[in-house]
Design an enzyme around this catalytic site. Structure first.
Site, PDB file in Angstrom:
ATOM      1  N   GLU A 478      24.446   2.378 -11.112  1.00  0.00           N
ATOM      2  CA  GLU A 478      23.756   3.170 -10.193  1.00  0.00           C
ATOM      3  C   GLU A 478      24.748   4.424  -9.748  1.00  0.00           C
ATOM      4  OE1 GLU A 478      20.836   2.888  -9.470  1.00  0.00           O
ATOM      5  OE2 GLU A 478      20.704   0.932 -10.305  1.00  0.00           O
ATOM      6  N   ASP A 554      15.656   2.778 -17.713  1.00  0.00           N
ATOM      7  CA  ASP A 554      15.967   4.173 -17.926  1.00  0.00           C
ATOM      8  C   ASP A 554      15.544   4.827 -19.356  1.00  0.00           C
ATOM      9  OD1 ASP A 554      16.860   3.673 -15.395  1.00  0.00           O
ATOM     10  OD2 ASP A 554      18.896   3.188 -16.012  1.00  0.00           O
TER      11      ASP A 554
HETATM   12 ZN    ZN Z   1      19.151   2.890 -14.449  1.00  0.00          ZN
END
Ligand code: ZN
Ligand code: ADP
Ligand code: MG
Length: 658
Positions: A478, A554
């Site tokens: 993160e 992602d």
């Molecule tokens: Zn991520």
């Protein structure tokens, strides 16, 4: 009531000494009456039945003695005869009534009693003048009476009155007749349900004032402007007729779910003050072929009778789907319904003052015949609200809420980009619930922020525990996203990093609050977004030297973005300013055949791969340069689990080198 009666019975049976006056039958009838009058409102058949019962009891009451009597058992009765308390005995069918005084004395006592007391409730034991017991085949009883010189006589057996006998004869017949009538009604009713397809569903009753006005719909100004005209069509049709203009027949509200299409349709009806016939597309679709078509016919018939009015067909895609030419997947019922709808729409003149509104969130699957001029030729786009729209929707839904002075609806609107009106209504409500749970006096800004997070990222899963190794990995992942965002020019600022697991998928998340809505993204901004998506995995590789499954979402989003840039936005080198289309397959979620060559596909794949690894290397080198920042921020994140935007900004500016 029942309970005490039972108790009374038991006392009578077990303890003969108890001299509790028995309640007059009249009282029971009164009770019956009360409940009868209550039930009559509920069910007329029960009402009728109770009326008969009432007469029955009246009849019973007529024969029953009004003497205050106490029930005792036989042996006590006999004792009372022996000790001279009872001076007179009446043989009343199957019972003995023993009087404690002569008949005349008794009568005068009773008269006196009724003058001073409210009979029969308040009779104290001293006033008991008669005892009752049931006969026992005891041959010594009559001789005993003779011995005691007691007057005894038999009373005339009670003959039911004419009324009572008629009632008792007729009652079963009447009950049976009622039952038969009720059953036959049900049966034929059911048969009609099958036989007469055109039977309306309850929805087909025109709704009165919908209670919704344009003021209740926030944002959607373009849609409202179009619909204001529709209201005017309904209110002043002659104005348009004089000009020789045709009033449009059908208006199709198109937009994503929850953007207020149904609400707008109601608002149109409410503003115009006309009846509103609402049906959902699914209401037309039935098991039997022809039912839907009959319903459509019926709907338009009703509408014509009630004109001016609005017909609103919600979720019209349920019937309006493209008719397929192939046999497979064809749906006769739906197609017939659609055909009928088309015919009906052609068949009426818009001057009649019937306007059809329909709503759908999938206009692309509608049959083209529905959309051609003369049918739903007007399409009103009800899109997801913009920043101002979101703010005013929040205003509407928090109108009756107790808001703290800290609440900044503008900020909440900024944080909820991409959400529809229904989501915002839900967030407002959720914030109120959170405030109640937290024991706040009014809803605070923090409650709203929690509500947004809850609706965006799913419920906080406290039970979901990561092991320490996973936690560290998530923290670096993160932080990688956040730092890349910080290092990417033109990216929205990071507003929050969290490694508290939420919902099903997310183990941690990084939120960026856009400062404004974006409708156009430049090539560089798109690539910046790709960078930020890749930042998580790049950080993992920088720190741990290997990568994990945590980045699967992602990278799929990043590859989709790049592929779209090449095929849809014409941003590749070779196919600059040219789209590479796919035909629509007609099935949602499945894209159709590509309309370009295999070689081009090869190029798309290669380019995607090339751009992706280029961006990835770029991000990784940036993060490697800023290893110190990465480590420090991730450590802080591991300590506090959540870093707010301002704190992140401070940390980043302290450690980042460009
Ligand atoms: Zn991520
Ligand atoms: P749709 O029919 O487009 O799926 P609805 O009209 O049923 O959406 O909207 C659902 C709810 O969301 C509404 O009842 C209302 O409370 C809220 N809502 C949606 N859009 C708006 C809006 N523009 N203004 C105010 N409330 C809205
Ligand atoms: Mg709807």
């Amino acid at each position: 009531m029942k309970e005490t009666e039972n108790n009374e019975g038991m006392i009578n049976a077990s303890s003969p000494e108890t001299k509790k006056p028995k309640q007059e039958p009249g009282l029971h009838i009164n009770d019956g009456m009360k409940s009868a009058s209550k039930k009559k409102r509920n069910f007329s058949i029960w009402y009728l039945l109770l009326v008969f019962l009432f007469f029955f009891f009246i009849g019973q009451m007529l024969f029953t003695s009004h003497m205050p009597t106490v029930s005792i058992d036989y042996s006590t009765f006999k004792d009372l005869v022996k000790n001279g308390t009872i001076v007179q005995v009446a043989f009343d069918q199957d019972q003995y009534i023993g009087y404690a005084m002569t008949k005349d004395e008794a009568r005068s006592t009773l008269n006196e009693l009724s003058r001073t007391h409210q009979l029969p409730q308040t009779i104290d034991t001293s006033s008991i003048i008669a005892y009752q017991t049931y006969m026992i085949d005891d041959p010594s009883f009559v001789p005993l009476l003779d011995d005691m010189n007691i007057e005894y006589y038999a009373t005339e057996p009670v003959r039911p009155s004419a009324l009572a006998s008629i009632v008792s004869l007729l009652l079963p017949v009447i009950i049976f007749a009622l039952f038969y009538w009720w059953m036959s009604k049900r049966i034929t009713g059911g048969a009609q349900g099958v036989m007469s397809f055109s039977q309306n569903k309850s929805q087909l009753v025109a709704e009165g004032d919908t209670g919704v006005r344009f003021n209740d719909v926030a944002g959607e100004n373009e849609a409202k402007a179009e619909l204001v005209e529709v209201v005017d069509f309904l209110k002043n049709p002659q104005k348009y007729a004089e000009m020789g203009a045709h009033i449009p027949k059908g208006v199709l509200l198109v937009g994503p779910p929850g953007t207020g299409k149904t609400l707008l349709a109601k608002a149109v009806a409410g503003e115009a003050g006309v009846p509103f016939f609402r049906m959902s597309g699914a209401d037309f679709v039935e098991m039997f072929v022809g039912v839907g078509a009959a319903r459509v016919r019926d709907l338009f018939k009703q509408a014509r009778e009630n004109r001016p009015c609005i017909i609103f067909i919600d979720e019209i895609d349920a019937i309006g789907r493209q008719r397929s030419s192939a046999g497979i997947g064809g749906n006769d019922e739906r197609e017939q319904t659609l055909n009928q709808l088309l015919v009906e729409m052609d068949g009426f003149d818009s001057r009649t003052g019937v306007i059809i509104l329909a709503a759908t969130n999938r206009p692309e699957i509608l049959d083209p015949a529905l959309l051609r001029p003369g049918r739903f030729d007007r399409q009103v786009l009800v899109d997801k609200p913009d920043l101002d729209g979101r703010e005013s929707i929040l205003k509407i839904h928090t109108k009756n809420m107790k808001l703290d002075s800290s609440v900044d609806l503008r900020k909440i609107a900024q944080a909820s980009a991409g959400l529809a009106g229904a989501d915002l209504a839900n967030i407002a409500n959720e914030a109120a619930l959170i405030a109640v749970r937290a024991g706040h006096k009014a809803i605070t800004q923090v409650d709203f922020e929690n509500a947004i997070e809850k609706s965006i990222a799913g419920l906080e899963r406290k039970s979901r525990v990561l092991n320490e190794k996973e936690r560290i990995r998530v923290a670096y992942h993160e932080t990688g996203h956040a730092l890349t965002a910080y290092l990417t020019e033109g990216a929205s600022p990071v507003s929050k990093i969290s490694i508290i697991p939420r919902g099903m998928g997310a183990l941690g998340y990084t939120l960026q609050y856009p400062t404004e809505d974006r409708f156009i993204l430049s090539e560089n901004e798109l690539l910046g977004n790709v960078d930020i998506m890749l930042g998580g995995r790049a950080a993992e590789e920088t720190i741990f030297g290997d990568i994990s499954t945590g980045a699967s979402n992602d990278i799929s989003r990043a590859s989709d973005t790049i592929r779209q840039m090449i095929t849809e936005y014409g941003m590749s080198e070779k196919f600059r300013n040219m789209t590479l289309p796919r035909s629509s397959s007609g099935i949602e979620g499945v894209s159709g055949a590509k309309e370009y060559s295999e070689a081009t596909q090869q190029y798309v794949d290669n380019e995607t791969e090339r751009i992706m690894s280029e961006r990835y290397e770029l991000v990784k080198s940036k993060l490697e340069t800023n290893r110190e920042a990465l480590v420090n921020i991730a450590e802080e994140l591991l300590k506090s689990e959540v870093i707010e935007g301002a704190d992140f900004e401070a940390l980043a500016s302290k450690y980042v080198v460009r």
